[in-house]
Each structure stands twice: as structure tokens, then as C-alpha cells.
Write a protein that holds these residues in place. Sequence first.
Motif, short mmCIF file in Angstrom:
data_model
loop_
_atom_site.label_atom_id
_atom_site.label_comp_id
_atom_site.label_asym_id
_atom_site.label_seq_id
_atom_site.Cartn_x
_atom_site.Cartn_y
_atom_site.Cartn_z
N ARG A 1 2.76 18.43 8.59
CA ARG A 1 2.88 18.71 7.16
C ARG A 1 2.50 20.17 6.86
O ARG A 1 3.18 20.85 6.09
CB ARG A 1 1.95 17.78 6.38
N GLU B 1 6.42 19.06 -0.35
CA GLU B 1 6.03 18.13 0.70
C GLU B 1 7.18 17.15 0.96
O GLU B 1 7.76 16.60 0.02
CB GLU B 1 4.78 17.36 0.26
N GLU C 1 5.87 11.61 3.30
CA GLU C 1 5.08 10.75 2.43
C GLU C 1 4.26 9.75 3.24
O GLU C 1 4.76 9.21 4.24
CB GLU C 1 5.98 9.95 1.48
N THR C 2 3.04 9.50 2.80
CA THR C 2 2.25 8.39 3.35
C THR C 2 2.52 7.16 2.51
O THR C 2 2.34 7.19 1.28
CB THR C 2 0.76 8.73 3.32
N TYR D 1 4.60 6.14 7.45
CA TYR D 1 5.06 7.42 6.93
C TYR D 1 6.58 7.43 6.82
O TYR D 1 7.28 6.71 7.53
CB TYR D 1 4.64 8.56 7.86
#
Length: 229
Positions: free
Chosen positions: A199, A209, A212-213, A219
Motif C-alpha cells: 500500500r 488507496e 481495501e481491507t 483484502y
Amino acid sequence: MKVLVVEDDASIAANLYDYLEANGYVVDYASNGQAGLEMAVAVSWDAILLDLSLPCMDGLTLCRKLREEAHRDTPVLMLTARDALDDRLAGFMHGADDYLVKPFSLREVGARLGALIKRYRGEVAAQELRVADVRLDLTSLGVERAGRLIKLQPKCLQLLRIMMQAPGRVFGRAELESEVWGDEQPDSDTLRAHIYTLRKALTQRGEAELIETVHGLGYRLVARDTDAK
């Protein structure tokens, strides 16, 4: 790459297992159709090697249920001693992607399997992967974001390639760890640390970004507005 072998002949299954594992695949095995279907649905596989004549549930039924009920498009290479045209057509009609008649060469199994996986991943014609403004050259393994060259550690590069092949899909922690580290399972913080490093490399100049979590799941890589925040 992960392959499921569904075969009730123990000697054939062992030969396939040993050959594929020696060629870098992560392999698991089921000896009957019911267990094979449950494993095929429970885990995300890169391909399935499926025998036609199986106890509990035959290969045709397994393949049909995989497609019509579980809605899985995992590549299926059907293995069988039946070589009549009607048998081969039945395999394709029930959802098989390829068909190989016993006795077969392990090298041919490997070649057909590799071709199926490449087509499934869209790597046959593509020389690069693109998501938003990120570009991964599949030949040189060079990574760029909006023309900026990004240097990545090998494990981070593997993580990026996996997620770029299926943008928007949620990859579980166990799946990513298996794909990148294989049998050498990392400790609980290793994947998180590599995702953090990836990231940071992708957003070094304030870019949006993309990773994503998904809490409790894993992810995913998303294509979104790439203007700097």
C-alpha cells in the motif's frame, strides 16, 4: 497455484499429486465425488482435475452441480477411461473445459492444466495487467502507477499480481498466504506487513488507496478514482 484432484484410483491420484507438487502447484485430493464437490465449493481453486467414474457422485454430476448450483467457473480438466465421442461431448455439456483419456502422460496433464489456468486468468494474450492507473508488465514484472516506476519486494509483487488478476474480488488471508508462501506458512503478522508495504509503495505520492481491507474476510483491489487526495 492451487489444484484439486478428484480421483478414486489411489495410484493415479498419488502420481498426479507428486507430479503437480514437484512442478510448483499446491495440491489437495478427494477420493469420491461428494467430498470432491464439497472441497471444490469450500475453497477457491485455480483448476480441478476430475475423474469421470467416482463413488458417491460421478464426475458429470459433480461438474454440473459445480456450475449450475454453486455457480463456480473454476477450470475443470476431466480425466476418464471413456474415449467415445458421446462421452467426451457429455463431459463438455456438463461443464468440463477439457477432456483427457486414460492412460495419459503426466506432462500432457501439466501442459493442458497450465493452458486452462492461463486462459482462466486472462494471461494467454495479455502481456500486462491494468487496474486503475496501475500497470504490471507480465514479461518484465515491472510495475508502474501513472507512469511512476514502483519497486516492489518479490512477495509484494506476487500479492499485487494475484489481486490485479481479479479486481474487486475479496481474497481471504489463508488464500493469499497459500498462494504466496505455499507450505512455508508465515506468522500472523507477515501478510499484514506485506500488504502495508505494498500500500505504501502504491500511494507514495498521495495517490488514491486501491487495496481495501474487508474486515473479517481479507483484502481486495478496487478500481476507483485515481486522483490524488
